[in-house]
Motif scaffolding. Sequence first.
Motif, PDB file in Angstrom:
ATOM      1  N   ILE A  50       0.833  -1.208   0.000  1.00 35.39           N
ATOM      2  CA  ILE A  50       0.000   0.000   0.000  1.00 35.39           C
ATOM      3  C   ILE A  50       0.864   1.254   0.000  1.00 35.39           C
ATOM      4  O   ILE A  50       0.610   2.214  -0.737  1.00 35.39           O
ATOM      5  CB  ILE A  50      -0.954  -0.007   1.204  1.00 35.39           C
ATOM      6  CG1 ILE A  50      -2.012  -1.101   1.043  1.00 35.39           C
ATOM      7  CG2 ILE A  50      -1.644   1.350   1.359  1.00 35.39           C
ATOM      8  CD1 ILE A  50      -2.853  -1.318   2.296  1.00 35.39           C
ATOM      9  N   LEU A  51       1.912   1.267   0.836  1.00 32.86           N
ATOM     10  CA  LEU A  51       2.778   2.446   0.906  1.00 32.86           C
ATOM     11  C   LEU A  51       3.523   2.669  -0.408  1.00 32.86           C
ATOM     12  O   LEU A  51       3.726   3.811  -0.832  1.00 32.86           O
ATOM     13  CB  LEU A  51       3.770   2.305   2.061  1.00 32.86           C
ATOM     14  CG  LEU A  51       3.180   2.355   3.476  1.00 32.86           C
ATOM     15  CD1 LEU A  51       4.289   2.414   4.511  1.00 32.86           C
ATOM     16  CD2 LEU A  51       2.256   3.551   3.651  1.00 32.86           C
ATOM     17  N   LYS A  52       3.934   1.578  -1.039  1.00 39.34           N
ATOM     18  CA  LYS A  52       4.598   1.720  -2.339  1.00 39.34           C
ATOM     19  C   LYS A  52       3.624   2.291  -3.371  1.00 39.34           C
ATOM     20  O   LYS A  52       3.994   3.148  -4.187  1.00 39.34           O
ATOM     21  CB  LYS A  52       5.137   0.360  -2.800  1.00 39.34           C
ATOM     22  CG  LYS A  52       6.425  -0.048  -2.119  1.00 39.34           C
ATOM     23  CD  LYS A  52       7.548   0.912  -2.443  1.00 39.34           C
ATOM     24  CE  LYS A  52       8.878   0.490  -1.874  1.00 39.34           C
ATOM     25  NZ  LYS A  52       9.974   1.460  -2.164  1.00 39.34           N
ATOM     26  N   ALA A  53       2.372   1.813  -3.339  1.00 39.65           N
ATOM     27  CA  ALA A  53       1.370   2.329  -4.275  1.00 39.65           C
ATOM     28  C   ALA A  53       1.073   3.802  -4.011  1.00 39.65           C
ATOM     29  O   ALA A  53       0.793   4.569  -4.945  1.00 39.65           O
ATOM     30  CB  ALA A  53       0.093   1.503  -4.171  1.00 39.65           C
ATOM     31  N   MET A  54       1.138   4.221  -2.732  1.00 38.67           N
ATOM     32  CA  MET A  54       0.904   5.616  -2.370  1.00 38.67           C
ATOM     33  C   MET A  54       2.152   6.480  -2.550  1.00 38.67           C
ATOM     34  O   MET A  54       2.119   7.680  -2.321  1.00 38.67           O
ATOM     35  CB  MET A  54       0.455   5.699  -0.891  1.00 38.67           C
ATOM     36  CG  MET A  54      -0.886   5.043  -0.617  1.00 38.67           C
ATOM     37  SD  MET A  54      -1.236   4.949   1.169  1.00 38.67           S
ATOM     38  CE  MET A  54      -1.357   6.694   1.598  1.00 38.67           C
ATOM     39  N   LYS A  95       4.766   6.452  -0.703  1.00 36.27           N
ATOM     40  CA  LYS A  95       5.232   6.913   0.599  1.00 36.27           C
ATOM     41  C   LYS A  95       6.616   6.328   0.880  1.00 36.27           C
ATOM     42  O   LYS A  95       6.946   5.233   0.414  1.00 36.27           O
ATOM     43  CB  LYS A  95       4.268   6.457   1.695  1.00 36.27           C
ATOM     44  CG  LYS A  95       2.896   7.111   1.649  1.00 36.27           C
ATOM     45  CD  LYS A  95       2.949   8.527   2.163  1.00 36.27           C
ATOM     46  CE  LYS A  95       1.559   9.143   2.268  1.00 36.27           C
ATOM     47  NZ  LYS A  95       1.617  10.536   2.771  1.00 36.27           N
ATOM     48  N   PRO A  96       7.439   7.016   1.672  1.00 39.55           N
ATOM     49  CA  PRO A  96       8.740   6.446   2.035  1.00 39.55           C
ATOM     50  C   PRO A  96       8.565   5.238   2.944  1.00 39.55           C
ATOM     51  O   PRO A  96       7.577   5.132   3.681  1.00 39.55           O
ATOM     52  CB  PRO A  96       9.428   7.602   2.778  1.00 39.55           C
ATOM     53  CG  PRO A  96       8.305   8.431   3.308  1.00 39.55           C
ATOM     54  CD  PRO A  96       7.212   8.338   2.279  1.00 39.55           C
ATOM     55  N   GLY A 108       4.924  14.582  17.600  1.00 38.15           N
ATOM     56  CA  GLY A 108       5.887  15.648  17.358  1.00 38.15           C
ATOM     57  C   GLY A 108       7.149  15.204  16.642  1.00 38.15           C
ATOM     58  O   GLY A 108       8.014  16.025  16.367  1.00 38.15           O
ATOM     59  N   ASP A 109       7.257  13.891  16.335  1.00 38.85           N
ATOM     60  CA  ASP A 109       8.428  13.406  15.608  1.00 38.85           C
ATOM     61  C   ASP A 109       8.224  13.697  14.115  1.00 38.85           C
ATOM     62  O   ASP A 109       7.646  12.901  13.380  1.00 38.85           O
ATOM     63  CB  ASP A 109       8.604  11.896  15.836  1.00 38.85           C
ATOM     64  CG  ASP A 109       9.942  11.390  15.305  1.00 38.85           C
ATOM     65  OD1 ASP A 109      10.595  12.134  14.554  1.00 38.85           O
ATOM     66  OD2 ASP A 109      10.330  10.254  15.636  1.00 38.85           O
ATOM     67  N   LYS A 110       8.690  14.841  13.672  1.00 43.41           N
ATOM     68  CA  LYS A 110       8.463  15.290  12.297  1.00 43.41           C
ATOM     69  C   LYS A 110       9.301  14.505  11.293  1.00 43.41           C
ATOM     70  O   LYS A 110       9.070  14.585  10.081  1.00 43.41           O
ATOM     71  CB  LYS A 110       8.801  16.784  12.159  1.00 43.41           C
ATOM     72  CG  LYS A 110       8.016  17.681  13.106  1.00 43.41           C
ATOM     73  CD  LYS A 110       6.519  17.586  12.864  1.00 43.41           C
ATOM     74  CE  LYS A 110       5.757  18.558  13.764  1.00 43.41           C
ATOM     75  NZ  LYS A 110       4.288  18.437  13.591  1.00 43.41           N
ATOM     76  N   ALA A 111      10.278  13.724  11.778  1.00 38.35           N
ATOM     77  CA  ALA A 111      11.154  12.995  10.864  1.00 38.35           C
ATOM     78  C   ALA A 111      10.486  11.749  10.296  1.00 38.35           C
ATOM     79  O   ALA A 111      11.007  11.135   9.368  1.00 38.35           O
ATOM     80  CB  ALA A 111      12.453  12.606  11.580  1.00 38.35           C
ATOM     81  N   VAL A 112       9.329  11.355  10.856  1.00 35.17           N
ATOM     82  CA  VAL A 112       8.679  10.109  10.460  1.00 35.17           C
ATOM     83  C   VAL A 112       7.286  10.398   9.920  1.00 35.17           C
ATOM     84  O   VAL A 112       6.453  10.994  10.607  1.00 35.17           O
ATOM     85  CB  VAL A 112       8.592   9.129  11.648  1.00 35.17           C
ATOM     86  CG1 VAL A 112       7.905   7.842  11.216  1.00 35.17           C
ATOM     87  CG2 VAL A 112       9.969   8.831  12.215  1.00 35.17           C
TER      88      VAL A 112
END
Length: 294
Positions: free
Chosen positions: A40-44, A46-47, A167-171
């Motif tokens: 799903i993430l690959k289709a979207m 997304k990293p 608050g973890d903006k890196a993820v």
Amino acid sequence: LLSLFWGGSFIAIKVVVHEIPPFGGAALRVMVGLAGLYAILKAMKKPTAVPWDSRWRLWMTGLFSQGFPFALLFWGEKSISAGLAGLINGTVPLWTFLLGAALRREPAAKSPQAWGGVALGFAGTALIFWPTLVAPGPGELGGTAACLGMALCYAIGSLIARSLLVGDKAVDVYTGVLHQQVAATAFLGMLAMATGGLPRGLEPSPAAIASILYLGLASTAVAFLIFFKLIRDWGSLRASAVTYVMPVVTIILDQLFFGRWPRPSEAAGAAVVLAGVLLLHAQKAQTAIPETAK
């Protein structure tokens, strides 16, 4: 839709543990879920990678939000009904509030109304458990205790996510779900291998295979993405409304698939738990309103 996916998971688990050892069934669920999430993430587009310093937070969250509770839930449903497991799952907000208050991270902990909701919720929980304590069936007491441990793990996972991930903006939030799934898959896979959870020559029925696919794809991959999207768009308080609907869905499906209605004490206890959770959430919503808005 989320309530249907998660409410139906208790029914599917009951089908799986009838044929497959519980830890093996839990491991298959997260393996299918991990593959589904990755696709799903690959289709979207997304990293799928996260910084190394964020991974331990995600893995810790994954163990308490999926790994440990899934193991307890599958093992518990060997001995208790799907409906009862769903009712016990409805106590998660109560445990979350209590643990948050103990750690002094719950703003509503100063409210008598909130504590009244918690007291009402645990009174309902006692009603649900009463028949099991008085005259338990074979393995029923252990199964009930395991599902109670599941609810406690979910509460701990919620608090860990709140303290470590907010608050973890890196993820990216969806990428974070994927890495939580990685930790759960590693834990449950090792647990299944250590306990012989996937014996050789196992030939599950089409119903068990369909249940595993449902659990992995619908109740895990898609459901967790929906849930975190709701948290992002609505906030955690409104997203938690699934808590009210999911046990009802499970009870209805339990009757449709297995012909079991809850015992009178379970039904009464569920109503009292729901009243307590509603009272608790009403106070938490009031606490969340800024003073200027009041």
